[in-house]
Design a protein around this motif. Sequence first.
Motif, PDB file in Angstrom:
ATOM      1  N   THR A  49      74.320 128.619 -42.527  1.00 12.16           N
ATOM      2  CA  THR A  49      73.001 128.739 -43.168  1.00 12.16           C
ATOM      3  C   THR A  49      72.912 129.997 -44.022  1.00 12.16           C
ATOM      4  OG1 THR A  49      72.201 129.807 -41.144  1.00 12.16           O
ATOM      5  CG2 THR A  49      71.861 127.427 -41.362  1.00 12.16           C
TER       6      THR A  49
ATOM      7  N   THR B 201      74.380 126.814 -47.974  1.00  9.66           N
ATOM      8  CA  THR B 201      73.041 126.213 -47.952  1.00  9.66           C
ATOM      9  C   THR B 201      72.084 127.150 -48.691  1.00  9.66           C
ATOM     10  OG1 THR B 201      72.547 127.268 -45.825  1.00  9.66           O
ATOM     11  CG2 THR B 201      73.414 125.020 -45.766  1.00  9.66           C
TER      12      THR B 201
ATOM     13  N   THR C  35      69.002 129.503 -49.372  1.00 10.02           N
ATOM     14  CA  THR C  35      68.220 130.423 -48.535  1.00 10.02           C
ATOM     15  C   THR C  35      66.796 130.616 -49.040  1.00 10.02           C
ATOM     16  OG1 THR C  35      69.106 132.282 -49.816  1.00 10.02           O
ATOM     17  CG2 THR C  35      70.273 131.686 -47.796  1.00 10.02           C
TER      18      THR C  35
ATOM     19  N   ARG D 173      64.811 126.056 -47.362  1.00  8.05           N
ATOM     20  CA  ARG D 173      65.192 126.153 -45.952  1.00  8.05           C
ATOM     21  C   ARG D 173      64.381 125.176 -45.114  1.00  8.05           C
ATOM     22  NH1 ARG D 173      68.182 130.329 -43.967  1.00  8.05           N
ATOM     23  NH2 ARG D 173      67.137 130.084 -41.948  1.00  8.05           N
TER      24      ARG D 173
ATOM     25  N   ALA E 227      68.494 123.016 -42.546  1.00  5.68           N
ATOM     26  CA  ALA E 227      69.945 123.040 -42.366  1.00  5.68           C
ATOM     27  C   ALA E 227      70.326 123.865 -41.135  1.00  5.68           C
ATOM     28  CB  ALA E 227      70.611 123.616 -43.612  1.00  5.68           C
TER      29      ALA E 227
ATOM     30  N   SER F 147      74.119 124.921 -38.560  1.00  2.00           N
ATOM     31  CA  SER F 147      75.586 124.883 -38.501  1.00  2.00           C
ATOM     32  C   SER F 147      76.043 123.771 -37.561  1.00  2.00           C
ATOM     33  CB  SER F 147      76.138 126.229 -38.042  1.00  2.00           C
ATOM     34  OG  SER F 147      77.541 126.156 -37.879  1.00  2.00           O
TER      35      SER F 147
ATOM     36  N   ASN G 167      73.023 120.361 -47.577  1.00  4.87           N
ATOM     37  CA  ASN G 167      73.623 121.643 -47.940  1.00  4.87           C
ATOM     38  C   ASN G 167      73.935 121.629 -49.427  1.00  4.87           C
ATOM     39  OD1 ASN G 167      75.627 119.709 -47.583  1.00  4.87           O
ATOM     40  ND2 ASN G 167      77.183 121.242 -47.087  1.00  4.87           N
TER      41      ASN G 167
END
Length: 754
Positions: A155, A160, A162, A167, A181, A183, A209
């Motif tokens: 993240t 991905t 930010t 987000r 998103a 991991s 992502n």
Amino acid sequence: QMLGGSCQPHPSCHECIQSHPHCAWCKQVVNSGRCAPRLELERRGCLPDEIVDPHGQQQILEDRPLSNSTQHQTITQLAPQRISLRLRPGEEQNFTVRFRRAEGYPVDLYYLMDLSYSMKDDLENIKRLGSDLLAALRDVTTSVKIGFGSFVDKTVLPYTSTAPSKRRMPCPTADDHCQPAFSYQHVLQLTDNASEFESRVSQQHISANMDDAEGGFDAIMQAAVCQKQIGWRDVTRLLVFTSDGAFHMAGDGKLGGVYLPNDGQCHLDANGLYTESHFYDYPSVAHLAEVLSAANIQPIFAVTGSMLHMYEELSRHIPKSVVGELKEDSSNVVQLIAEAYNSLSSTVNLEHSADLPPGISIAYDSHCGNSEAFGHEQGGECLGVRVNQMVQFTVRIKATACLPGPQKLVLRVLGVGEELQVQLTTACECQCGDAQPYAEHCSGGHGNFSCGVCSCQEGYVGRLCECQQEKAGAPEATCQDVNDTGPICSGKGQCVCGKCQCSSQASGPFCNCDNTACHRHNGQLCAGNGQCRCGTCQCDANYTGSACECSLDTSGCVQEGTTCSGHGRCVCNRCQCDPSWFGSHCSHCLDCQTPCELHRDCAECKAFGTGQLSANCSASCGQTVQVVPAASTHEGWCQMPMKGSSLLIFLIETDETGGVTLTVSRKEGTTQTVNLVLWLVLGLVLAGLSIMVLYRGIVEVQDRREFKRFEKELEKLQWDKVRDENKVTTAVNLANFYTFQPLKLSYPLKFAIF
């Protein structure tokens, strides 16, 4: 080490038996040393009971019988379970491992899914997967559990977005019901409840992502090391990895400022999220393969066709893994998993733990029923193993050095929770059974006696501990030759009690004899056919030479009862050929002349005064020559061409004293005969060419005559230009055509004009 088939001298039993597996130690004092092969010691007079010659041993500590099915409470597919091995350095030990594939062996299956946006349609099918997947696996096993986890990517940028809005909602549209998103998230612990699987999976939402590659390696690592959270049992473990994208691996994390190497530890929080993915880089392929193998997890990579080749390359580096092609909507995933499970279960791989103890080597021989393989160092493998079929492996283990203490080696079949524990020790100490502390034999108690040797107490040295340390350490005149100005004991030993105690590679009263300085042959000291004594080879019987390289046997030179075919001599059991002769037995000749060629020049110069030796005939030729007129050729007469048109004919006769008589004649006109034949052949060729030219001319003349007759016939015809205009045109065209090509007619032409 072995030297010429014998062991080098050693001061103690321990050093002797560690030097080579064929070396033994004699507890009693014998001539020529105590360290030698057993047969050599017996030849030197050592009693059999006085010889110390330890060998490796093995003991099976646990060997439960193999199970035929899972009806028993304890399932055993691998036997034996525990073995104890005592290895002598350099000596190989082997044992047999049995494996029988039990019917219905339990299975744990963890479903790890890519939830990036491109997998949106796949998630809808996976939500209805639970019952079908359990039903498919229960066809092959009675005990199966399934779990679920998902992944996207780290993240942080550039993996991905930010941005706060992205987000919260990383998908393109708000209608996608997209989740932020992440991991990796562990969703469902392994369970046999299909309804719970479908319920928990149905609550999942797609995410997104930024790049094409995903963080699947992070997810696989956490699923493998977080065994308590996942709920792995000690059974067959399958990890189904589904994705339609590539993968990030070690080094890629640096793009997002993640530089710490993956530590291979579990980092799941209370909600099952891998929240520390932005601290640790992606794992490498090798690290992932090591962790999966240690956890006994078999990956099944179910990927779309565009990614198939990439994951096939990945599978080559991960033991016991398979790859299957996933349809775009994952509709064939149940069938794919069932086929992959059957493929994995029918392949039996026996391997050892990652790191072997120091000084230990191992090799595997596989006995698979219909095939065998030998000497594989990485492990044994059998393919196509059926349920209840037993296969065997011969494991060969050797120690190349003494182990510092007891060691443990673990063998296991990949994908099976059972293991074989091998306890390893080395036989590097002599158990002579004659130990006497403070023995009288050692100069009245100045040492301990064991294996026929005194081990001196502190302050005493010498073979019988007869000298005190302070005296033994001082250089003495008796340890150095009178005319020698070099070091004490030639620098190859110690002066003890006025005598040199030499190292194992030296001998003599002053250690001035180097027992390794002899000549070598084929890399062996004294060619392996003798012993090195003070720089000189002492050869065994029937050998000679500075390096004992020459055998006195002559059997290798004899062929069909003749030595070197009569054209050489036998040296070191090999033929040395005379000039112009070669071959292992000198049976082939190079540039050898026949008798006719040998006497030709002398016959010509002595009989007729011509030829190459005519200028120096009497000095070069000692044969007796008699000339006869026009001798007819018979069998045994030589016929050699002379310069010009003559043929030299002569007969060679040898008397009892070795003298040679040549009866010589000459036949004239041989060259004219050859020339006549050549002219005859040339005449025939010219005659043939003349006939062909004549025939062509006749045909040409005939064609021209026929064409002229055709033209005259056309002139005599009365044409009706009105009614037959088309016919006239046709006839004229034909005439024009053949006017341009008159020479191509090779036969009479006849036309009927209407």
